[in-house]
Design a protein around this motif. Structure first.
Motif, PDB file in Angstrom:
ATOM      1  N   HIS A 119      11.451  10.102  11.198  1.00 37.79           N
ATOM      2  CA  HIS A 119      10.052  10.232  11.608  1.00 37.79           C
ATOM      3  C   HIS A 119       9.483   8.924  12.139  1.00 37.79           C
ATOM      4  CE1 HIS A 119       9.481  14.303   9.806  1.00 37.79           C
ATOM      5  NE2 HIS A 119      10.448  13.893   9.005  1.00 37.79           N
ATOM      6  N   VAL A 120      10.334   8.047  12.617  1.00 43.80           N
ATOM      7  CA  VAL A 120       9.876   6.710  13.017  1.00 43.80           C
ATOM      8  C   VAL A 120       8.763   6.768  14.052  1.00 43.80           C
ATOM      9  CG1 VAL A 120      11.701   6.501  14.770  1.00 43.80           C
ATOM     10  CG2 VAL A 120      10.658   4.438  13.787  1.00 43.80           C
ATOM     11  N   ALA A 121       8.790   7.724  14.949  1.00 37.87           N
ATOM     12  CA  ALA A 121       7.767   7.808  15.998  1.00 37.87           C
ATOM     13  C   ALA A 121       6.403   8.196  15.441  1.00 37.87           C
ATOM     14  CB  ALA A 121       8.193   8.818  17.065  1.00 37.87           C
ATOM     15  N   GLU A 122       6.380   8.746  14.224  1.00 39.70           N
ATOM     16  CA  GLU A 122       5.123   9.202  13.628  1.00 39.70           C
ATOM     17  C   GLU A 122       4.524   8.183  12.672  1.00 39.70           C
ATOM     18  OE1 GLU A 122       5.832  13.059  11.822  1.00 39.70           O
ATOM     19  OE2 GLU A 122       7.508  13.354  13.195  1.00 39.70           O
ATOM     20  N   LEU A 123       5.227   7.081  12.408  1.00 42.41           N
ATOM     21  CA  LEU A 123       4.792   6.109  11.407  1.00 42.41           C
ATOM     22  C   LEU A 123       4.041   4.949  12.035  1.00 42.41           C
ATOM     23  CD1 LEU A 123       8.034   5.955   9.216  1.00 42.41           C
ATOM     24  CD2 LEU A 123       6.039   7.431   8.935  1.00 42.41           C
ATOM     25  N   ASP A 124       3.034   4.459  11.316  1.00 42.73           N
ATOM     26  CA  ASP A 124       2.207   3.350  11.767  1.00 42.73           C
ATOM     27  C   ASP A 124       2.863   2.033  11.348  1.00 42.73           C
ATOM     28  OD1 ASP A 124       0.298   1.514  12.388  1.00 42.73           O
ATOM     29  OD2 ASP A 124      -1.271   2.348  11.109  1.00 42.73           O
ATOM     30  N   ASP A 125       3.465   1.340  12.299  1.00 44.00           N
ATOM     31  CA  ASP A 125       4.184   0.100  11.983  1.00 44.00           C
ATOM     32  C   ASP A 125       3.245  -1.086  11.797  1.00 44.00           C
ATOM     33  OD1 ASP A 125       6.640  -1.133  11.419  1.00 44.00           O
ATOM     34  OD2 ASP A 125       6.769  -1.964  13.455  1.00 44.00           O
ATOM     35  N   ASP A 126       1.951  -0.910  12.073  1.00 43.85           N
ATOM     36  CA  ASP A 126       0.970  -1.983  11.865  1.00 43.85           C
ATOM     37  C   ASP A 126       0.335  -1.922  10.479  1.00 43.85           C
ATOM     38  OD1 ASP A 126       1.319  -2.949  14.459  1.00 43.85           O
ATOM     39  OD2 ASP A 126      -0.122  -1.500  15.265  1.00 43.85           O
ATOM     40  N   PHE A 127       0.690  -0.911   9.710  1.00 44.92           N
ATOM     41  CA  PHE A 127       0.072  -0.727   8.398  1.00 44.92           C
ATOM     42  C   PHE A 127       0.346  -1.918   7.474  1.00 44.92           C
ATOM     43  CE2 PHE A 127       0.604   1.162   4.019  1.00 44.92           C
ATOM     44  CZ  PHE A 127      -0.738   1.273   3.739  1.00 44.92           C
ATOM     45  N   GLY A 128       1.596  -2.370   7.410  1.00 49.99           N
ATOM     46  CA  GLY A 128       1.954  -3.477   6.532  1.00 49.99           C
ATOM     47  C   GLY A 128       1.176  -4.743   6.799  1.00 49.99           C
ATOM     48  N   PRO A 129       1.155  -5.245   8.050  1.00 47.50           N
ATOM     49  CA  PRO A 129       0.400  -6.464   8.336  1.00 47.50           C
ATOM     50  C   PRO A 129      -1.079  -6.369   7.993  1.00 47.50           C
ATOM     51  CG  PRO A 129       1.926  -5.983  10.121  1.00 47.50           C
ATOM     52  CD  PRO A 129       1.971  -4.807   9.195  1.00 47.50           C
ATOM     53  N   ARG A 130      -1.684  -5.182   8.168  1.00 48.91           N
ATOM     54  CA  ARG A 130      -3.114  -5.042   7.854  1.00 48.91           C
ATOM     55  C   ARG A 130      -3.362  -5.129   6.360  1.00 48.91           C
ATOM     56  NH1 ARG A 130      -2.857  -0.811  11.582  1.00 48.91           N
ATOM     57  NH2 ARG A 130      -3.180   0.749   9.964  1.00 48.91           N
ATOM     58  N   VAL A 131      -2.387  -4.731   5.559  1.00 51.81           N
ATOM     59  CA  VAL A 131      -2.544  -4.728   4.097  1.00 51.81           C
ATOM     60  C   VAL A 131      -2.235  -6.092   3.498  1.00 51.81           C
ATOM     61  CG1 VAL A 131      -1.666  -3.671   1.967  1.00 51.81           C
ATOM     62  CG2 VAL A 131      -2.044  -2.259   3.981  1.00 51.81           C
ATOM     63  N   GLN A 132      -1.557  -6.956   4.232  1.00 57.80           N
ATOM     64  CA  GLN A 132      -1.044  -8.216   3.682  1.00 57.80           C
ATOM     65  C   GLN A 132      -2.060  -9.036   2.899  1.00 57.80           C
ATOM     66  OE1 GLN A 132       1.870  -8.985   3.256  1.00 57.80           O
ATOM     67  NE2 GLN A 132       3.202  -8.277   4.885  1.00 57.80           N
ATOM     68  N   PRO A 133      -3.322  -9.162   3.318  1.00 53.02           N
ATOM     69  CA  PRO A 133      -4.239  -9.971   2.517  1.00 53.02           C
ATOM     70  C   PRO A 133      -4.414  -9.469   1.087  1.00 53.02           C
ATOM     71  CG  PRO A 133      -5.150  -9.550   4.696  1.00 53.02           C
ATOM     72  CD  PRO A 133      -3.939  -8.672   4.552  1.00 53.02           C
ATOM     73  N   MET A 134      -4.190  -8.152   0.867  1.00 51.64           N
ATOM     74  CA  MET A 134      -4.385  -7.575  -0.456  1.00 51.64           C
ATOM     75  C   MET A 134      -3.083  -7.473  -1.234  1.00 51.64           C
ATOM     76  SD  MET A 134      -7.029  -4.492   0.491  1.00 51.64           S
ATOM     77  CE  MET A 134      -7.159  -4.011  -1.230  1.00 51.64           C
ATOM     78  N   ARG A 135      -1.972  -7.272  -0.548  1.00 55.02           N
ATOM     79  CA  ARG A 135      -0.694  -7.075  -1.235  1.00 55.02           C
ATOM     80  C   ARG A 135       0.453  -7.496  -0.315  1.00 55.02           C
ATOM     81  NH1 ARG A 135       0.611  -1.786  -4.736  1.00 55.02           N
ATOM     82  NH2 ARG A 135      -0.977  -2.844  -5.953  1.00 55.02           N
ATOM     83  N   THR A 136       1.440  -8.160  -0.901  1.00 54.99           N
ATOM     84  CA  THR A 136       2.573  -8.618  -0.114  1.00 54.99           C
ATOM     85  C   THR A 136       3.576  -7.486   0.047  1.00 54.99           C
ATOM     86  OG1 THR A 136       2.291 -10.856  -0.962  1.00 54.99           O
ATOM     87  CG2 THR A 136       4.394 -10.346   0.072  1.00 54.99           C
ATOM     88  N   LEU A 137       3.795  -7.094   1.294  1.00 51.09           N
ATOM     89  CA  LEU A 137       4.685  -5.979   1.573  1.00 51.09           C
ATOM     90  C   LEU A 137       5.863  -6.448   2.414  1.00 51.09           C
ATOM     91  CD1 LEU A 137       2.150  -3.151   2.540  1.00 51.09           C
ATOM     92  CD2 LEU A 137       3.168  -3.599   0.310  1.00 51.09           C
ATOM     93  N   GLY A 138       7.034  -5.922   2.085  1.00 49.95           N
ATOM     94  CA  GLY A 138       8.203  -6.150   2.913  1.00 49.95           C
ATOM     95  C   GLY A 138       8.416  -4.960   3.818  1.00 49.95           C
ATOM     96  N   ARG A 139       8.894  -5.199   5.032  1.00 48.21           N
ATOM     97  CA  ARG A 139       9.107  -4.126   6.004  1.00 48.21           C
ATOM     98  C   ARG A 139      10.560  -3.689   5.910  1.00 48.21           C
ATOM     99  NH1 ARG A 139      10.503  -4.274  11.670  1.00 48.21           N
ATOM    100  NH2 ARG A 139       9.443  -2.693  12.931  1.00 48.21           N
ATOM    101  N   ALA A 140      10.792  -2.559   5.241  1.00 48.53           N
ATOM    102  CA  ALA A 140      12.158  -2.068   5.042  1.00 48.53           C
ATOM    103  C   ALA A 140      12.747  -1.545   6.342  1.00 48.53           C
ATOM    104  CB  ALA A 140      12.185  -0.985   3.975  1.00 48.53           C
ATOM    105  N   ARG A 141      11.901  -0.956   7.162  1.00 49.53           N
ATOM    106  CA  ARG A 141      12.258  -0.503   8.495  1.00 49.53           C
ATOM    107  C   ARG A 141      10.951  -0.162   9.193  1.00 49.53           C
ATOM    108  NH1 ARG A 141      16.401   2.882   8.901  1.00 49.53           N
ATOM    109  NH2 ARG A 141      15.798   3.283  11.051  1.00 49.53           N
TER     110      ARG A 141
END
Length: 225
Positions: free
Chosen positions: A186-208
């Motif tokens: 479902h890669v075409a349906e996923l928001d790949d900018d979600f992680g960077p926007r959340v970074q100030p609140m929580r540290t997220l790693g991008r698994a894919r």
């Protein structure tokens, strides 16, 4: 999650409620968020889905003494009584709605009701029920059909197991494999900018692309475009 889901978050679905701890926590956070925004009350309903029958680790894998505390003399399970008591004493009975059902049945029900206009689609679906490979993938597929556009599907146990409980590691690996499979499909349906926007609140790693994992909680999450 409450901050970054489509606003307002009126419906939060939790799959795997157990004794109600995380559902109560979500309701309290929604209540706090509403107060910070100057609202008199929260409009978030937390739907807690569980069979309330336990599983291998929450019931049958426990010690005899612990099982005695969960099983009635007739062999029935008292988990729902515990859930109900915890929600009642927490003061969140107006916000937390139990649905005694399997995750599969509940997700199909929510999607069916939404298609008929009988209920809104949930803005958030939280998976903490199945840890069996294959079952996780099925839940993910059904949750993705049921969630609102731009909604968030996230879950626990990206990794499980430790030196104290090595037999649980296979479940964490199964969760990872199914979550990765779903993200690939479902890669075409996923928001790949979600992680960077959340970074100030929580540290997220991008698994894919479109799939992010918290370094602290080992929760995985994805958001629709």
């Amino acid at each position: 999650v409450l901050e970054f889901a489509p606003q307002p978050v009126t419906l939060w679905v939790e799959l795997g409620a157990y004794e109600g701890g995380s559902a109560i926590l979500t309701a309290r956070r929604a209540e706090k968020q509403a107060a910070e925004r100057g609202l008199r009350r929260s409009d978030t309903t937390v739907v807690a889905v569980d069979t309330f029958l336990g599983d291998l680790f929450t019931l049958w894998g426990r010690s005899r003494e612990e099982r005695r505390g969960l099983l009635r003399i007739d062999g029935s399970v008292s988990l729902y009584d515990r859930f109900r008591a915890n929600v009642w004493t927490s003061g969140q009975k107006a916000s937390v709605l139990p649905v005694p059902a399997t995750s599969i049945v509940a997700l199909k029900l929510f999607d069916s009701l939404a298609r008929r206009g009988a209920m809104p689609r949930p803005q958030v679906i939280y998976l903490d029920s199945a840890h069996e490979e294959g079952e996780v993938l099925l839940e993910l597929s059904l949750a993705w059909q049921a969630v609102a556009p731009g909604g968030i599907v996230f879950g626990d146990d990206w990794t499980l197991g430790s030196r104290e409980a090595p037999d649980q590691s296979e479940f964490g690996e199964g969760v990872q494999r199914d979550v990765l499979r779903f993200a690939e499909r479902h890669v075409a349906e996923l928001d790949d900018d979600f992680g960077p926007r959340v970074q100030p609140m929580r540290t997220l790693g991008r698994a894919r692309p479109g799939l992010f994992v918290s370094y602290l909680s080992f929760q995985w999450s994805r958001r629709g475009r």
